[in-house]
Scaffold this motif. Sequence first.
Motif, PDB file in Angstrom:
ATOM      1  N   HIS A 176      45.498  37.116  38.815  1.00 55.78           N
ATOM      2  CA  HIS A 176      44.337  36.312  39.208  1.00 55.78           C
ATOM      3  C   HIS A 176      44.762  34.892  39.603  1.00 55.78           C
ATOM      4  O   HIS A 176      44.309  34.356  40.630  1.00 55.78           O
ATOM      5  CB  HIS A 176      43.331  36.258  38.046  1.00 55.78           C
ATOM      6  N   GLU A 199      37.432  38.008  32.914  1.00 54.33           N
ATOM      7  CA  GLU A 199      36.699  37.552  31.728  1.00 54.33           C
ATOM      8  C   GLU A 199      37.178  38.272  30.472  1.00 54.33           C
ATOM      9  O   GLU A 199      37.407  37.652  29.417  1.00 54.33           O
ATOM     10  CB  GLU A 199      35.200  37.802  31.935  1.00 54.33           C
ATOM     11  N   ASP A 200      37.347  39.593  30.574  1.00 52.80           N
ATOM     12  CA  ASP A 200      37.827  40.369  29.429  1.00 52.80           C
ATOM     13  C   ASP A 200      39.241  39.968  29.036  1.00 52.80           C
ATOM     14  O   ASP A 200      39.567  39.892  27.843  1.00 52.80           O
ATOM     15  CB  ASP A 200      37.787  41.869  29.752  1.00 52.80           C
ATOM     16  N   ASN A 242      34.961  42.557  21.431  1.00 52.27           N
ATOM     17  CA  ASN A 242      33.808  43.384  21.824  1.00 52.27           C
ATOM     18  C   ASN A 242      33.838  44.757  21.151  1.00 52.27           C
ATOM     19  O   ASN A 242      33.554  45.788  21.774  1.00 52.27           O
ATOM     20  CB  ASN A 242      33.769  43.557  23.351  1.00 52.27           C
ATOM     21  N   SER A 269      38.808  42.228  38.988  1.00 55.21           N
ATOM     22  CA  SER A 269      37.394  41.879  39.120  1.00 55.21           C
ATOM     23  C   SER A 269      37.065  40.699  38.203  1.00 55.21           C
ATOM     24  O   SER A 269      37.839  40.353  37.299  1.00 55.21           O
ATOM     25  CB  SER A 269      36.518  43.072  38.742  1.00 55.21           C
ATOM     26  N   GLU A 270      35.902  40.078  38.435  1.00 58.94           N
ATOM     27  CA  GLU A 270      35.474  38.973  37.569  1.00 58.94           C
ATOM     28  C   GLU A 270      35.394  39.424  36.117  1.00 58.94           C
ATOM     29  O   GLU A 270      35.777  38.686  35.206  1.00 58.94           O
ATOM     30  CB  GLU A 270      34.114  38.449  38.032  1.00 58.94           C
ATOM     31  N   LYS A 271      34.895  40.639  35.909  1.00 60.26           N
ATOM     32  CA  LYS A 271      34.786  41.157  34.538  1.00 60.26           C
ATOM     33  C   LYS A 271      36.164  41.357  33.918  1.00 60.26           C
ATOM     34  O   LYS A 271      36.370  41.070  32.732  1.00 60.26           O
ATOM     35  CB  LYS A 271      34.007  42.464  34.510  1.00 60.26           C
ATOM     36  N   ALA A 272      37.105  41.868  34.716  1.00 53.65           N
ATOM     37  CA  ALA A 272      38.457  42.080  34.195  1.00 53.65           C
ATOM     38  C   ALA A 272      39.095  40.765  33.780  1.00 53.65           C
ATOM     39  O   ALA A 272      39.773  40.688  32.748  1.00 53.65           O
ATOM     40  CB  ALA A 272      39.318  42.776  35.244  1.00 53.65           C
TER      41      ALA A 272
END
Length: 288
Positions: A280, A240-241, A261, A235-238
Amino acid sequence: MSEFRPRRSVLYMPSSNERALEKAKSIPCDALILDLEDAVAPDAKPAAREAACAAAASGEYGKREVTIRVNGADTEWHSEDLKAACAAGPDAIVVPKVNSADAVHELVKAMAGHDAPEHTKLWAMVETPYAMLHAEEIAAASERLTVLVMGTNDLAKELYAEHVPGRQPLLAGLGIALLAARATGKAILDGVYNDVKNTDGFLAECRQGREMGFDGKTLIHPGQVDGANEAFAPSEKAVEDARGILQAWEDGKGSGVVTYNGRMIENLHVESAQRTLSIHEAISAMGA
């Protein structure tokens, strides 16, 4: 780490259907299995073999990984299928009901005997209780074998199990095969979802497969491709993280304790982040 190849969506296409082979050139799946087995009637198998081999050799499928599924070793068509597939030189040859390391050795020997190009790998379908119990031996039998493919319909049949949401009757076998694949450095694909009209059920099974650790899912209908592509992609969040973790690790070198974080970061988190970004980037390179 070897170059990652996306296999989120791996679509079976009947090689006896000329329109299906043509349509497959525009379907946004990561890989195709040009099928000579279950999807092809006995009297259509010779023509399907010729069509599949011509398609695989055509170079007209873009960046998609193109494989041919031959008929099983216990059938009258297997030898000719294997010989023709080796000559066509697809990315891989998919063989059903591979139950032992000896079977892998025989297949690899036959492929070499037919002068299969080095790039043509072996994908082994594991779909029986015996195969589950010998999955590690199968996976470790040859470097040419690169992918295990779950045959969940046959597995359910041989277990006398039912197809139910959550797949509880199959989880032991799925888990053993996953362990075998990861222990031996092979990719592994989840089995098909049969009810093509049940979108919610299909997406739930994709999420389950992704959470379990499968690399992707085998599919029986083009309408399932988009759901599998999304489910098995970071996912986009994955993403980004993952980038944040790698940056925090780089910035914190020598400090002894690194956080991102509010979470403590260790080597294992860095390795997972690197894998996420590799996936990705490989997906992005396919234009999907």
